[in-house]
Design a protein around this motif. Structure first.
Motif, PDB file in Angstrom:
ATOM      1  N   THR A 245       0.830  -1.203   0.000  1.00 55.01           N
ATOM      2  CA  THR A 245       0.000   0.000   0.000  1.00 55.01           C
ATOM      3  C   THR A 245       0.861   1.248   0.000  1.00 55.01           C
ATOM      4  OG1 THR A 245      -1.809  -1.112   1.168  1.00 55.01           O
ATOM      5  CG2 THR A 245      -1.748   1.292   1.303  1.00 55.01           C
ATOM      6  N   GLU A 246       1.918   1.237   0.775  1.00 56.86           N
ATOM      7  CA  GLU A 246       2.826   2.378   0.811  1.00 56.86           C
ATOM      8  C   GLU A 246       3.457   2.620  -0.561  1.00 56.86           C
ATOM      9  OE1 GLU A 246       6.922   3.752   3.164  1.00 56.86           O
ATOM     10  OE2 GLU A 246       5.668   2.144   3.972  1.00 56.86           O
ATOM     11  N   GLU A 247       3.814   1.544  -1.257  1.00 57.50           N
ATOM     12  CA  GLU A 247       4.406   1.692  -2.580  1.00 57.50           C
ATOM     13  C   GLU A 247       3.390   2.257  -3.571  1.00 57.50           C
ATOM     14  OE1 GLU A 247       6.782  -0.945  -5.974  1.00 57.50           O
ATOM     15  OE2 GLU A 247       6.403  -1.775  -3.979  1.00 57.50           O
ATOM     16  N   LEU A 248       2.149   1.789  -3.500  1.00 60.89           N
ATOM     17  CA  LEU A 248       1.105   2.329  -4.369  1.00 60.89           C
ATOM     18  C   LEU A 248       0.871   3.814  -4.104  1.00 60.89           C
ATOM     19  CD1 LEU A 248      -1.588  -0.510  -4.332  1.00 60.89           C
ATOM     20  CD2 LEU A 248      -0.295   0.277  -6.310  1.00 60.89           C
ATOM     21  N   ASN A 249       0.786   4.163  -2.828  1.00 63.43           N
ATOM     22  CA  ASN A 249       0.547   5.568  -2.468  1.00 63.43           C
ATOM     23  C   ASN A 249       1.678   6.463  -2.952  1.00 63.43           C
ATOM     24  OD1 ASN A 249      -1.850   4.906  -1.234  1.00 63.43           O
ATOM     25  ND2 ASN A 249      -1.003   4.873   0.840  1.00 63.43           N
ATOM     26  N   GLU A 250       2.896   5.966  -2.874  1.00 62.67           N
ATOM     27  CA  GLU A 250       4.044   6.750  -3.337  1.00 62.67           C
ATOM     28  C   GLU A 250       3.932   7.030  -4.829  1.00 62.67           C
ATOM     29  OE1 GLU A 250       7.609   8.788  -3.684  1.00 62.67           O
ATOM     30  OE2 GLU A 250       6.550   8.245  -1.841  1.00 62.67           O
ATOM     31  N   ARG A 251       3.555   6.020  -5.596  1.00 57.81           N
ATOM     32  CA  ARG A 251       3.443   6.185  -7.047  1.00 57.81           C
ATOM     33  C   ARG A 251       2.287   7.103  -7.428  1.00 57.81           C
ATOM     34  NH1 ARG A 251       6.002   2.414 -10.511  1.00 57.81           N
ATOM     35  NH2 ARG A 251       4.485   3.087 -12.064  1.00 57.81           N
ATOM     36  N   VAL A 252       1.118   6.840  -6.847  1.00 50.12           N
ATOM     37  CA  VAL A 252      -0.107   7.498  -7.299  1.00 50.12           C
ATOM     38  C   VAL A 252      -0.290   8.875  -6.681  1.00 50.12           C
ATOM     39  CG1 VAL A 252      -2.624   7.302  -7.374  1.00 50.12           C
ATOM     40  CG2 VAL A 252      -1.215   5.283  -7.742  1.00 50.12           C
ATOM     41  N   TYR A 253       0.128   9.041  -5.450  1.00 45.68           N
ATOM     42  CA  TYR A 253      -0.130  10.297  -4.755  1.00 45.68           C
ATOM     43  C   TYR A 253       1.138  11.053  -4.359  1.00 45.68           C
ATOM     44  CZ  TYR A 253      -4.886   8.508  -4.397  1.00 45.68           C
ATOM     45  OH  TYR A 253      -6.125   8.016  -4.698  1.00 45.68           O
ATOM     46  N   THR A 254       1.920  10.477  -3.466  1.00 45.79           N
ATOM     47  CA  THR A 254       2.958  11.247  -2.784  1.00 45.79           C
ATOM     48  C   THR A 254       3.968  11.866  -3.738  1.00 45.79           C
ATOM     49  OG1 THR A 254       2.730   9.684  -0.951  1.00 45.79           O
ATOM     50  CG2 THR A 254       4.559  11.224  -0.863  1.00 45.79           C
ATOM     51  N   SER A 255       4.512  11.082  -4.663  1.00 55.52           N
ATOM     52  CA  SER A 255       5.521  11.634  -5.570  1.00 55.52           C
ATOM     53  C   SER A 255       4.921  12.725  -6.455  1.00 55.52           C
ATOM     54  CB  SER A 255       6.126  10.522  -6.431  1.00 55.52           C
ATOM     55  OG  SER A 255       5.147   9.919  -7.256  1.00 55.52           O
ATOM     56  N   ARG A 256       3.674  12.531  -6.870  1.00 54.63           N
ATOM     57  CA  ARG A 256       3.007  13.539  -7.697  1.00 54.63           C
ATOM     58  C   ARG A 256       2.663  14.777  -6.875  1.00 54.63           C
ATOM     59  NH1 ARG A 256      -1.964  10.801  -9.822  1.00 54.63           N
ATOM     60  NH2 ARG A 256      -2.085  12.512 -11.337  1.00 54.63           N
ATOM     61  N   ASN A 257       2.297  14.583  -5.606  1.00 50.49           N
ATOM     62  CA  ASN A 257       1.996  15.733  -4.740  1.00 50.49           C
ATOM     63  C   ASN A 257       3.204  16.656  -4.598  1.00 50.49           C
ATOM     64  OD1 ASN A 257      -0.498  14.581  -4.345  1.00 50.49           O
ATOM     65  ND2 ASN A 257      -0.115  13.944  -2.232  1.00 50.49           N
ATOM     66  N   ARG A 258       4.387  16.059  -4.438  1.00 52.99           N
ATOM     67  CA  ARG A 258       5.592  16.870  -4.279  1.00 52.99           C
ATOM     68  C   ARG A 258       5.833  17.721  -5.527  1.00 52.99           C
ATOM     69  NH1 ARG A 258       8.107  11.651  -2.842  1.00 52.99           N
ATOM     70  NH2 ARG A 258       7.765  11.271  -0.626  1.00 52.99           N
ATOM     71  N   LYS A 259       5.642  17.122  -6.688  1.00 52.56           N
ATOM     72  CA  LYS A 259       5.838  17.856  -7.934  1.00 52.56           C
ATOM     73  C   LYS A 259       4.800  18.968  -8.085  1.00 52.56           C
ATOM     74  CE  LYS A 259       6.440  17.153 -12.913  1.00 52.56           C
ATOM     75  NZ  LYS A 259       5.426  18.123 -13.372  1.00 52.56           N
ATOM     76  N   MET A 260       3.546  18.676  -7.737  1.00 54.23           N
ATOM     77  CA  MET A 260       2.503  19.703  -7.822  1.00 54.23           C
ATOM     78  C   MET A 260       2.804  20.870  -6.893  1.00 54.23           C
ATOM     79  SD  MET A 260      -1.036  17.483  -8.001  1.00 54.23           S
ATOM     80  CE  MET A 260      -1.290  16.224  -9.269  1.00 54.23           C
ATOM     81  N   ALA A 261       3.232  20.565  -5.679  1.00 60.74           N
ATOM     82  CA  ALA A 261       3.545  21.627  -4.724  1.00 60.74           C
ATOM     83  C   ALA A 261       4.683  22.506  -5.239  1.00 60.74           C
ATOM     84  CB  ALA A 261       3.902  21.029  -3.368  1.00 60.74           C
ATOM     85  N   LYS A 262       5.678  21.874  -5.837  1.00 60.47           N
ATOM     86  CA  LYS A 262       6.802  22.649  -6.391  1.00 60.47           C
ATOM     87  C   LYS A 262       6.332  23.542  -7.533  1.00 60.47           C
ATOM     88  CE  LYS A 262      11.542  22.100  -8.068  1.00 60.47           C
ATOM     89  NZ  LYS A 262      12.625  21.116  -8.371  1.00 60.47           N
ATOM     90  N   THR A 263       5.393  23.047  -8.349  1.00 64.48           N
ATOM     91  CA  THR A 263       4.860  23.859  -9.439  1.00 64.48           C
ATOM     92  C   THR A 263       4.087  25.053  -8.907  1.00 64.48           C
ATOM     93  OG1 THR A 263       4.717  21.916 -10.879  1.00 64.48           O
ATOM     94  CG2 THR A 263       3.387  23.829 -11.493  1.00 64.48           C
ATOM     95  N   VAL A 264       3.265  24.836  -7.883  1.00 66.65           N
ATOM     96  CA  VAL A 264       2.524  25.941  -7.270  1.00 66.65           C
ATOM     97  C   VAL A 264       3.484  26.975  -6.699  1.00 66.65           C
ATOM     98  CG1 VAL A 264       0.940  26.573  -5.408  1.00 66.65           C
ATOM     99  CG2 VAL A 264       0.499  24.519  -6.767  1.00 66.65           C
ATOM    100  N   GLU A 265       4.547  26.500  -6.070  1.00 66.66           N
ATOM    101  CA  GLU A 265       5.566  27.406  -5.542  1.00 66.66           C
ATOM    102  C   GLU A 265       6.134  28.278  -6.661  1.00 66.66           C
ATOM    103  OE1 GLU A 265       9.611  27.153  -2.746  1.00 66.66           O
ATOM    104  OE2 GLU A 265       8.752  25.335  -3.647  1.00 66.66           O
ATOM    105  N   GLY A 266       6.339  27.689  -7.833  1.00 63.36           N
ATOM    106  CA  GLY A 266       6.835  28.440  -8.973  1.00 63.36           C
ATOM    107  C   GLY A 266       5.839  29.488  -9.459  1.00 63.36           C
ATOM    108  N   PHE A 267       4.541  29.141  -9.456  1.00 62.78           N
ATOM    109  CA  PHE A 267       3.517  30.112  -9.842  1.00 62.78           C
ATOM    110  C   PHE A 267       3.555  31.325  -8.917  1.00 62.78           C
ATOM    111  CE2 PHE A 267       0.638  26.486 -11.561  1.00 62.78           C
ATOM    112  CZ  PHE A 267       1.306  26.508 -12.771  1.00 62.78           C
ATOM    113  N   LEU A 268       3.672  31.072  -7.622  1.00 63.46           N
ATOM    114  CA  LEU A 268       3.701  32.164  -6.651  1.00 63.46           C
ATOM    115  C   LEU A 268       4.950  33.020  -6.822  1.00 63.46           C
ATOM    116  CD1 LEU A 268       2.397  30.171  -3.564  1.00 63.46           C
ATOM    117  CD2 LEU A 268       1.222  32.096  -4.649  1.00 63.46           C
TER     118      LEU A 268
END
Length: 304
Positions: A245-268
């Motif tokens: 489950t942890e591996e699935l969450n990392e692929r589907v959510y966590t790794s993508r969340n980090r990238k999204m947050a970095k993109t939002v930081e760039g917008f700001l």
């Protein structure tokens, strides 16, 4: 139960509640994120919904209208993006012609799949061309639509169509390859794909409750309720299940969340006024969601 909030066109390729209260005091799965001189908005989407979700609260639509750009996971209103998704989905989500799902799944999992297909009047063997991961995602999609929620009412699609009509620029937060690889199992070992299928079938009796709870949470802006809906499961996990489950969450959510947050930081940092719509699990999930990551970076975050 983890309901994967996956790409709309990918889901459609594979398969071929409550009244909304627009009171201004009502909270939503909607946040304003600010630095010292600029702000962006983030709205959690459900990719399948119904007419009871509309009209949306004026606080949400006003923020959209006053933003310069729409940010989404992928611009599904772009026909070239749709075409690329369909091509990659076939490559990533379907088995080679020489292989068949019923030859890959353990006997007990195949038996459960056959039983569900018979209950839903789906011909046996329908899922044989699919990889275990893709078949499990498709089952979840079918279950959601059986509950009366459909992609044409999805929150992200609503804003994509509105942006096109207004001529508002649309920016994708991910590439097609990034999303399809994450969601359709590129590089996923058979053990992980089979585990995902097994857990999906095992927890299917809870799906109606999970969907109902999730939709209520979206309409009331209740983050804790949304997390509870994502975490419903019929059996406790053993150590091996927890690792998978942890591996699935990392692929589907966590790794993508980090990238999204970095993109939002760039917008700001660039003072871009962007209204962002992504799957609600990315904003309200319990593990390193985008909202928590941005708050940890020192931005001011307000749920609206």
């Amino acid at each position: 139960m983890k309901i994967v909030l996956f790409s709309l066109v990918f889901a459609l390729f594979l398969i071929g509640c409550f009244s909304f209260n627009s009171d201004s005091a009502q909270k939503h799965l909607f946040w304003k994120v600010s630095d010292s001189n600029s702000s962006v908005y983030l709205l959690g989407s459900v990719h399948f919904a119904d007419s009871s979700f509309y009209p949306l609260a004026s606080e949400i639509t006003d923020a959209f209208e006053h933003s310069d750009e729409l940010g989404v996971e992928l611009d599904m209103s772009d026909t070239s993006v749709v075409k690329e998704i369909m091509v990659l989905s076939a490559q990533r989500g379907l088995l080679p012609d020489s292989e068949s799902l019923d030859k890959i799944l353990p006997a007990d999992v195949q038996s459960s799949l056959d039983s569900l297909c018979m209950a839903w009047y789906i011909p046996l063997g329908t899922f044989n061309p699919y990889r275990p991961w893709a078949a499990a995602m498709t089952l979840s999609s079918v279950a959601i639509q059986r509950r009366g929620f459909h992609p044409e009412y999805g929150i992200d699609l609503y804003f994509l169509m509105a942006a096109r009509k207004m001529g508002k620029p649309i920016v994708s937060l991910e590439t097609v390859e990034e999303q399809v690889n994450a969601l359709s199992g590129e590089g996923i070992p058979d053990s992980l794909g089979i585990y995902y299928m097994r857990s999906t079938l095992r927890d299917m009796p809870l799906l109606d409750s999970s969907i109902t709870l999730m939709m209520r949470a979206w309409k009331t802006g209740d983050v804790a309720m949304f997390r509870d809906a994502m975490e419903l499961e019929s059996h406790p996990k053993d150590a091996q299940d927890s690792l998978l489950t942890e591996e699935l969450n990392e692929r589907v959510y966590t790794s993508r969340n980090r990238k999204m947050a970095k993109t939002v930081e760039g917008f700001l940092a660039s003072d871009r006024k962007v209204f962002i719509v992504v799957g609600a699990a990315h904003l309200a999930g319990k593990d390193e969601n985008v909202i928590e990551l941005l708050r940890d970076k020192g931005f001011t975050v307000e749920q609206k």
